[in-house]
Design an enzyme around this catalytic site. Structure first.
Site, PDB file in Angstrom:
ATOM      1  CD  GLN A   1       2.553  -5.727   8.062  1.00 33.09           C
ATOM      2  OE1 GLN A   1       3.472  -6.538   6.825  1.00 33.09           O
ATOM      3  NE2 GLN A   1       1.625  -6.316   8.545  1.00 33.09           N
TER       4      GLN A   1
HETATM    5  N1  LIG Z   1      -1.483   0.686  24.603  1.00 35.67           N
HETATM    6  C1  LIG Z   1      -2.143   0.374  23.823  1.00 35.67           C
HETATM    7  N2  LIG Z   1      -1.980  -0.256  22.764  1.00 35.67           N
HETATM    8  C2  LIG Z   1      -2.909   0.219  21.907  1.00 35.67           C
HETATM    9  C3  LIG Z   1      -3.338   1.388  21.314  1.00 35.67           C
HETATM   10  N3  LIG Z   1      -4.317   1.387  20.099  1.00 35.67           N
HETATM   11  C4  LIG Z   1      -3.795   0.120  19.455  1.00 35.67           C
HETATM   12  N4  LIG Z   1      -2.422  -0.079  20.747  1.00 35.67           N
HETATM   13  C5  LIG Z   1      -2.099  -1.840  20.480  1.00 35.67           C
HETATM   14  O1  LIG Z   1      -1.366  -1.912  19.173  1.00 35.67           O
HETATM   15  C6  LIG Z   1      -0.741  -3.084  18.259  1.00 35.67           C
HETATM   16  C7  LIG Z   1      -1.348  -2.535  17.064  1.00 35.67           C
HETATM   17  O2  LIG Z   1      -3.188  -1.922  16.645  1.00 35.67           O
HETATM   18  P1  LIG Z   1      -3.809  -2.481  15.788  1.00 35.67           P
HETATM   19  O3  LIG Z   1      -4.942  -2.313  15.471  1.00 35.67           O
HETATM   20  O4  LIG Z   1      -3.457  -3.625  14.988  1.00 35.67           O
HETATM   21  O5  LIG Z   1      -2.558  -1.409  14.592  1.00 35.67           O
HETATM   22  P2  LIG Z   1      -2.477  -1.256  12.745  1.00 35.67           P
HETATM   23  O6  LIG Z   1      -2.473   0.550  12.441  1.00 35.67           O
HETATM   24  O7  LIG Z   1      -3.835  -1.178  12.490  1.00 35.67           O
HETATM   25  O8  LIG Z   1      -2.205  -1.939  12.149  1.00 35.67           O
HETATM   26  P3  LIG Z   1      -1.493  -2.675  11.050  1.00 35.67           P
HETATM   27  O9  LIG Z   1      -2.778  -3.451  10.558  1.00 35.67           O
HETATM   28  O10 LIG Z   1      -0.440  -3.656  10.815  1.00 35.67           O
HETATM   29  O11 LIG Z   1      -1.473  -1.508   9.837  1.00 35.67           O
HETATM   30  C8  LIG Z   1      -2.514  -3.855  19.006  1.00 35.67           C
HETATM   31  O12 LIG Z   1      -1.226  -4.734  20.319  1.00 35.67           O
HETATM   32  C9  LIG Z   1      -3.380  -3.040  20.043  1.00 35.67           C
HETATM   33  O13 LIG Z   1      -3.664  -3.959  20.958  1.00 35.67           O
HETATM   34  C10 LIG Z   1      -3.316   2.032  22.557  1.00 35.67           C
HETATM   35  O14 LIG Z   1      -4.577   3.141  21.962  1.00 35.67           O
HETATM   36  N5  LIG Z   1      -3.171   2.045  23.559  1.00 35.67           N
END
Ligand SMILES: Nc1nc2c(ncn2[C@@H]2O[C@H](COP(=O)(O)OP(=O)(O)OP(=O)(O)O)[C@@H](O)[C@H]2O)c(=O)[nH]1
Ligand SMILES: [Mg+2]
Lengths: 584, 196
Positions: free
Chosen positions: B73
């Site tokens: 974020q």
């Molecule tokens: N369709 C799809 N959705 C994904 C994939 N990888 C993650 N997501 C979705 O993307 C969203 C965010 O994933 P996170 O792993 O929380 O992302 P993050 O990068 O850790 O985000 P922050 O912690 O806010 O920085 C979630 O709803 C996951 O289910 C993917 O390969 N395909």
């Protein structure tokens, strides 16, 4: 996308996320909104597209860089807002599109409700006349005459039907009457602008009322769920742009720019405007920054006003304004005004200071700053040629507090350390306030007296030719005298100048008048040669003080013209006391 | 750390510890990827946006990774740079379906590469062009073009398309990363050996 040096300054602030020069959009800032339509934390861009301006109107929804959804609108949109209309989960905002006398409300991008403005009062005479026409008591020509009479005299304007009828050719009237006479007359107004107002909670996700301005000089506030009219406020003129803040149940403020060129501020407690701002030219943009209102005018100026309508500042713009929007970034505590200009630039003003300039390949006609996708600092711009551009404010972007436009040095705006008001000062001010009229009169009286005294002295001087300047236009002269020496012998130098533009002066003489018991003069009378204009002629003569009693007197100098008894000029020379001893 | 430990490491007796930074914009799938790399009994079911950062551990055949799963974020991104020094490798995750924010990802990557703690070190960088399962997702080639990865000349890097939900593409990426890290350890210990 980096061309030129100015671009570089801007590329340190904005990232070019998307640009589609042929997005085929015809829209304005009032028809653009950003909203989380799916409740997934990712904002969509919703645009009311005017199509060709007469057909093909569309409600378009963008997700990221792609057009996601498109549905047909029945009429030209005049405004579009997203708003939360209820507390149902998931909290997904509805879209309201104003067009003509209707508001179309969409939920989940499907038509949900249609609100129609109440129809206006109908002229009773007009109704009578049509009644007669229906019963066949009057023919089309008589109908026309009667309607014209009503149009010219009545307080309540004619309906659109009658106005259209009056514009018809004689041969078409018969048919028009038979086609329409059975239907009742209706007088309908249209929506000119739309906004939202939180109902009772100031929260970001509070339920909002719709606020609409109409061509009939009214502002309506609608209930978010039932779409009943909660409040009706009237204005002296038709509203064109509107800003709404506050909560309906607590306290609100509606700032409206009207077609008469004024801005009115409506408050909760009264149905009439509370404050009025009169502008010197028509407002073309209206936004609120914090508590202040920023108005863009047709004369290429930007004004800042307080919420009570007091002018704070003015900024001159380099080109006419095309559109305006607020830039509000609460996470960084940054608020500013975006101004689209006809010279393909978007200026960012923080108060009166230009803090950033964005260059666009085309004239920007629609602006919207807010959260788009997952980015809080997104700037959506639509252009005259139908393009769509999205810029994203860099995380590291810093705006100079200073004005980017050339102007007065900052020292000019440094506040002076003005000392505190003393009691004496306050008393004096109060006295001045209470007795302003009397003081003004006394001052005027004294002023008149001074003027009279001055005029009298001047007249006397002119009459006696006492002035060292000749008032005679035929011989404009200037004279000054210098006395040199300690005494008893003095040198008296007269400098005479002809101040005429080109004419020389002839036949002048100088004569001295003095007390023969005190002074003796070698040449008490001499002739002056021709005086060429502009040159200073020095004439010297010697004066001897014959008294040793240490007294002095005045020597009068007269410049005379041949054949005239009154002198042209008179000068009085105050002789100094003779300090030297006469050589025996 | 002695030569014996290193030898033990190569022989698989004791795994070498490696600090990895997991960076990328919010919602790109960082936490989901890390979660998928952990042994299946340690995986969590619900993944929420990360606040600040989390420290996670997972092992490969020869290495033990300690991952700093940073929040992507905007308001937390300024935390990243405080951990650059400790990072021996970087995983940079991109949401290949978020075309709008590709410029933002590039901007953050450029800032990372130009940071004094990263600029002159040969830290291996693994890019995941994540969410390849989404219909409108860009290919890994396109992502690498948009991020101008070909300009990274002084660091080993690799990009793979991934689907973190099903774990596709993750082993390929981690294998590469392990290879680079082991490689650098071998290089370093060779120089230690030659000193003796
Ligand atoms: N369709 C799809 N959705 C994904 C994939 N990888 C993650 N997501 C979705 O993307 C969203 C965010 O994933 P996170 O792993 O929380 O992302 P993050 O990068 O850790 O985000 P922050 O912690 O806010 O920085 C979630 O709803 C996951 O289910 C993917 O390969 N395909
Ligand atoms: Mg996370």
């Amino acid at each position: 996308m980096s061309s030129g040096t100015e671009m570089n300054a801007e590329s340190s602030k904005w990232l070019d996320a998307h640009y589609d020069p042929v997005a085929n959009l015809y829209t304005f800032s009032s028809c653009i909104d950003l909203a989380d339509l799916n409740g997934d934390g990712e904002n969509r861009l919703v645009i009311g597209d005017l199509g060709t301006g007469s057909s093909n109107m569309k409600l378009k929804v963008y997700r990221g860089t792609a057009l996601m959804n498109e549905s047909t609108l029945l009429d030209l949109p005049t405004g579009l807002v997203s708003f939360l209309m209820d507390l149902h989960e998931p909290r997904i905002p509805a879209i309201a599109v104003a067009s003509g006398p209707f508001i179309y409300v969409y939920k989940n991008l499907r038509p949900y409700f249609k609100f129609t403005l109440p129809s206006l009062e109908i002229n009773a005479l007009e109704q009578d006349v049509w009644q007669q026409a229906r019963e066949g008591q009057i023919d089309p020509l008589a109908l026309k005459e009667l309607l014209e009479g009503i149009r010219d005299t009545a307080d309540v304007p004619l309906s659109v039907r009658s106005l259209r009828y009056l514009g018809l050719e004689t041969q078409d009237m018969e048919e028009f009457v038979s086609l329409h006479k059975q239907q009742p007359i209706r007088r309908q107004t249209v929506i000119t602008c739309i906004g939202t107002l939180k109902k009772s909670s100031a929260d970001e996700d509070g339920v909002s009322c719709l606020v609409i301005g109409t061509e009939s000089n009214d502002v309506y506030i609608l209930d978010p769920e039932a779409f009943t009219i909660l409040s009706k406020l009237s204005l002296p003129s038709a509203p064109t742009m509107m800003d709404v803040t506050g909560q309906f149940d607590v306290e609100f403020r509606i700032t409206v720019a009207c077609r008469n060129g004024n801005i009115y501020i409506l408050r909760r407690e009264s149905s009439k405007p509370k404050y009025c701002i009169e502008l010197s030219s028509h407002p073309v943009g209206l936004v609120r920054v914090g508590k202040n209102v920023v108005v863009g005018c047709a004369e290429e100026r930007l004004y800042g006003f307080t919420q009570k309508g007091k002018k704070l500042w003015t900024a001159q713009l380099p080109a006419p304004i095309t559109t305006m929007a607020t830039m509000d970034l609460p996470t960084r505590g940054f608020q500013a005004v975006l101004v689209g200009l006809a010279n393909c630039e978007v200026h960012l003003y923080r108060d009166k200071n230009l803090v950033s300039t964005i260059k666009s390949p085309d004239v920007v006609t629609g602006l919207r700053f807010g959260r788009y996708g997952r980015e809080d600092g997104a700037l959506v711009m639509t252009t005259k040629g139908g393009g769509l551009a999205v810029k994203i404010l860099k995380r590291t972007a810093a705006f100079d507090e200073r004005d980017a436009a050339p102007g007065p040095p900052p020292a000019q705006s440094v506040r002076l350390n003005v000392p505190k008001k003393t009691k004496l000062y306050v008393d004096q001010t109060l006295r001045e306030r209470e007795h302003a009229t009397a003081m003004h009169r006394a001052f005027q009286m004294d002023l008149s007296r001074v003027r009279l005294a001055a005029a009298q002295a001047y007249v006397r001087a002119l009459e006696a030719s006492l002035t060292p300047m000749s008032a005679n236009p035929a011989a404009p002269l200037k004279l000054n005298a210098v006395v040199q020496g300690l005494g008893p012998a003095f040198k008296l130098t007269l400098n005479v100048q002809n101040t005429a533009a080109s004419r020389p002066i002839l036949n002048l003489t100088v004569s001295f008048l003095y007390d023969g018991g005190l002074y003796s003069m070698r040449t008490p009378y001499f002739r002056i040669p021709l005086l060429v204009p502009g040159l200073v002629y020095p004439f010297e003569t010697l004066v001897e003080c014959t008294s040793d009693k240490g007294i002095s007197d005045v020597i009068k100098v007269f410049v005379l013209h041949d054949g005239k008894t009154a002198p042209l000029l008179t000068a009085h020379i105050n002789m100094p006391v003779s300090e030297g001893l006469a050589l025996e | 750390m002695g030569l014996f430990d290193k030898l033990a490491g190569w022989l698989g007796l004791k795994k070498k510890e490696v600090n990895v930074l997991c960076l990328g914009l919010d919602n790109s799938g960082k936490t989901t990827i890390i979660n998928k790399l952990k042994p299946s009994n340690a995986q969590t079911q619900d993944i929420v946006p990360t606040i600040g950062f989390n420290i996670e551990k997972f092992k490969t055949s020869s290495l033990s990774f300690t991952v700093f799963d940073m929040s992507g974020q905007g308001r937390y991104r300024n935390l990243w740079e405080h951990y650059y020094k400790e990072g021996q490798a970087i995983i940079f995750v991109i949401d290949s379906a978020d075309k709008l924010r590709m410029v933002v990802a590039k901007e953050e990557l450029d800032t990372l590469l130009n940071h004094p703690d990263v600029k002159h070190r040969r830290v291996p960088i693994l890019f995941f062009a994540n969410k390849m399962d989404v219909r409108e997702a860009l290919s890994s080639v396109k992502v690498s073009q948009l991020l101008c990865l070909e300009n990274i000349k002084d660091k080993p890097w690799h990009i793979c398309a991934s689907d973190a939900l099903r774990g596709e593409g993750l082993p390929e990426g981690v294998d590469w990363l392990q290879g680079r890290v082991v490689n650098s350890i071998v290089l370093k210990s060779k120089s230690i050996v030659s000193l003796h």
